[in-house]
Design a protein around this motif. Structure first.
Motif, PDB file in Angstrom:
ATOM      1  N   GLU A 144      37.919   8.247 -80.206  1.00  0.00           N
ATOM      2  CA  GLU A 144      37.880   7.348 -79.049  1.00  0.00           C
ATOM      3  C   GLU A 144      39.269   7.317 -78.416  1.00  0.00           C
ATOM      4  O   GLU A 144      39.419   7.325 -77.196  1.00  0.00           O
ATOM      5  N   GLN A 161      35.087  -2.113 -70.025  1.00  0.00           N
ATOM      6  CA  GLN A 161      33.979  -1.297 -70.525  1.00  0.00           C
ATOM      7  C   GLN A 161      32.799  -2.242 -70.766  1.00  0.00           C
ATOM      8  O   GLN A 161      32.752  -2.946 -71.771  1.00  0.00           O
ATOM      9  N   LYS A 208      28.474  -2.554 -70.552  1.00  0.00           N
ATOM     10  CA  LYS A 208      27.328  -1.642 -70.548  1.00  0.00           C
ATOM     11  C   LYS A 208      26.020  -2.402 -70.360  1.00  0.00           C
ATOM     12  O   LYS A 208      25.946  -3.602 -70.599  1.00  0.00           O
ATOM     13  N   TRP A 223      29.526   9.145 -81.348  1.00  0.00           N
ATOM     14  CA  TRP A 223      30.972   8.898 -81.281  1.00  0.00           C
ATOM     15  C   TRP A 223      31.608   9.290 -82.619  1.00  0.00           C
ATOM     16  O   TRP A 223      32.802   9.577 -82.662  1.00  0.00           O
ATOM     17  N   ASN A 248      22.879   5.560 -75.168  1.00  0.00           N
ATOM     18  CA  ASN A 248      23.943   4.575 -74.960  1.00  0.00           C
ATOM     19  C   ASN A 248      24.844   5.146 -73.868  1.00  0.00           C
ATOM     20  O   ASN A 248      25.270   6.292 -73.977  1.00  0.00           O
ATOM     21  N   ASP A 299      28.288   4.688 -71.745  1.00  0.00           N
ATOM     22  CA  ASP A 299      29.543   3.962 -71.538  1.00  0.00           C
ATOM     23  C   ASP A 299      29.829   3.887 -70.047  1.00  0.00           C
ATOM     24  O   ASP A 299      29.699   4.884 -69.325  1.00  0.00           O
ATOM     25  N   LYS A 303      35.073  12.690 -77.084  1.00  0.00           N
ATOM     26  CA  LYS A 303      34.333  11.459 -77.398  1.00  0.00           C
ATOM     27  C   LYS A 303      33.085  11.706 -78.232  1.00  0.00           C
ATOM     28  O   LYS A 303      32.556  10.805 -78.870  1.00  0.00           O
TER      29      LYS A 303
HETATM   30  C1  GAL Z   1      29.785   1.844 -78.672  1.00  0.00           C
HETATM   31  C2  GAL Z   1      30.411   2.550 -77.506  1.00  0.00           C
HETATM   32  C3  GAL Z   1      30.803   3.905 -77.906  1.00  0.00           C
HETATM   33  C4  GAL Z   1      31.584   3.903 -79.207  1.00  0.00           C
HETATM   34  C5  GAL Z   1      31.077   2.907 -80.234  1.00  0.00           C
HETATM   35  C6  GAL Z   1      32.001   2.643 -81.404  1.00  0.00           C
HETATM   36  O1  GAL Z   1      29.309   0.590 -78.303  1.00  0.00           O
HETATM   37  O2  GAL Z   1      29.477   2.644 -76.462  1.00  0.00           O
HETATM   38  O3  GAL Z   1      31.526   4.496 -76.865  1.00  0.00           O
HETATM   39  O4  GAL Z   1      32.886   3.780 -78.929  1.00  0.00           O
HETATM   40  O5  GAL Z   1      30.755   1.692 -79.666  1.00  0.00           O
HETATM   41  O6  GAL Z   1      33.193   2.039 -81.024  1.00  0.00           O
END
Ligand code: GAL
Length: 413
Positions: A34, A83, A85, A263, A294, A296, A333
């Motif tokens: 990340e 960020q 979502k 991720w 999911n 982002d 990512k």
């Molecule tokens: C999610 C996010 C991902 C990833 C994950 C763990 O909610 O959308 O991008 O980073 O958390 O941190």
């Protein structure tokens, strides 16, 4: 510095406008992978003269970040961007705090190269309210290749095969299932199980439409029973540990299998681990052609003190969706680009699978990553789900009722 000395400074810090060419961004991308991906973003923006100011809050999937954001917003000084979502985008838009981003990208990009599910997720009352960055798949099963080779195991495609493989891995002295044991991870695990048992249509009726006939159905009870069976394979000393630790245990050959969003692949990529060599990516058992997504995305807050923020937002948008950034960022990512026209030939085999599966599968929004639900509802659901996973007394029938009640209470249905 002592807390006593810091406290008086807080109001001052909160009221400081960010400078014209800096952009304060709230996010929770602090894990390896990340962090690298975020660095790609920062560097791309720096080339445009924008300095990205981190407002990073550590913690599983952003739960803590959302609470801190609410405090900043209440104090009248939200960051420039965050960020945010799924349905949370609409929640912030409803109270008039977000800027629309309809006009800052050329129409060709929005209309032709961004998938419909993404457009729907970032739209509120006919306006785009967020900029999407990527698509993560949540319902993956990851395998340690060396353990599978050593024990001559095949990737499980059914739950029966999964349990038989898990028993063999455990008997060989490895942890069968790597699992961090935060409530966020329990929720993610349950989502993968529930999707495989319910299928796409019933999943959506349960977790998008909150249909109580599905929420209280025997299928849901079966999903909880199967979920609970997984508990015997996790390392109990991991309770409270975050996904990064669990993901690392898989590629360190301490554990044989892991359910996690891709991720995790970003994290492995950052330490030189390679798909199909160090780890394998397969569908969650009985989930072929089911894709829990999911997305982002970043929202932009209306600000009182900035005059040049329109410029920053526009540059940010065009940078986030540029071909170069979509390519470089998503490799780091572990996700696939949100633009369908990006050349992914040098992405790894798991990204290729994700890219193809996204086109061919039934797509469902992930509730554990708050794409199907607001983060508020998500956090209520995960309390119920996680308590059951760890409890010795609750039955699948009881937790099914509890979950339906929690959803009814929060979704006001
Ligand atoms: C999610 C996010 C991902 C990833 C994950 C763990 O909610 O959308 O991008 O980073 O958390 O941190």
């Amino acid at each position: 510095m002592k807390l006593k000395k810091i406290l008086p400074l807080i109001p001052l810090l909160l009221s400081m406008p960010s400078s014209a060419n800096s952009l304060e961004v709230l996010h929770w991308w602090t894990a390896p992978g990340e962090f690298e991906a975020q660095k790609v973003l920062k560097q791309a923006l720096a080339k445009q003269g924008i300095s990205w100011q981190d407002f990073a809050i550590v913690g599983s999937g952003g739960g803590s970040a959302m609470r801190v954001l609410q405090m900043r917003a209440l104090s009248g000084n939200p960051p420039d961007a965050a960020q945010i979502k799924g349905p949370d985008i609409a929640e912030w838009a409803k109270i008039g705090m977000l800027k629309e981003v309809d006009n800052i990208l050329n129409n060709k990009l929005w209309d032709k190269n961004i998938p419909d599910v993404v457009k729907q997720t970032i739209t509120y009352q006919g306006h785009y309210m967020a900029l999407p960055l990527n698509i993560h798949r949540v319902n993956w099963l990851w395998l340690n290749k060396a353990i599978f080779d050593q024990l001559k195991l095949s990737p499980p495609t059914t739950w029966n095969e999964f349990f038989s493989v898990a028993d063999k891995i455990q008997a060989a002295g490895y942890i069968a299932l790597s699992h961090g044991g935060t409530s966020w991870e329990d929720n993610l695990l349950f989502e993968s199980v529930a999707l495989s048992i319910l299928g796409a249509e019933k999943y959506k009726r349960a977790f998008v439409e909150f249909d109580e006939t599905v929420l209280t159905s025997s299928d849901m009870i079966d999903a909880f029973k199967l979920f609970k069976r997984l508990h015997q394979y996790v390392d109990k000393s991991m309770v409270g540990k975050d996904w990064e630790i669990a993901s690392k245990m898989l590629t360190d050959k301490k554990a044989g299998m892991l359910f996690m969003g891709d991720w995790a692949k970003g994290l492995w990529h950052s330490s030189g681990k390679v798909a199909n060599k160090d780890y394998l990516c397969v569908d969650v058992p009985e989930s072929k052609n089911l894709f829990s997504y999911n997305i982002d995305s970043f929202v932009f807050f209306k600000k009182q003190h900035q005059n040049s923020d329109n410029l920053n937002t526009e540059i940010l948008a065009n940078t986030l969706l540029s071909e170069q950034l979509q390519h470089d960022f998503n490799i780091d990512k572990g996700s696939i680009p949100v633009r369908t026209d990006i050349d992914i030939s040098d992405f790894d085999a798991c990204s290729h699978k994700s890219f193809n599966d996204f086109k061919q599968s039934a797509l469902v929004p992930s509730f554990s990553q708050n794409i199907a639900t607001s983060s508020f509802l998500q956090s209520e659901m995960r309390k119920v789900i996680s308590t059951y996973f760890k409890s010795d007394n609750l039955s699948a029938e009881q937790v099914t009722k509890q979950l339906a009640l929690a959803i009814r209470a929060v979704s006001k249905k």
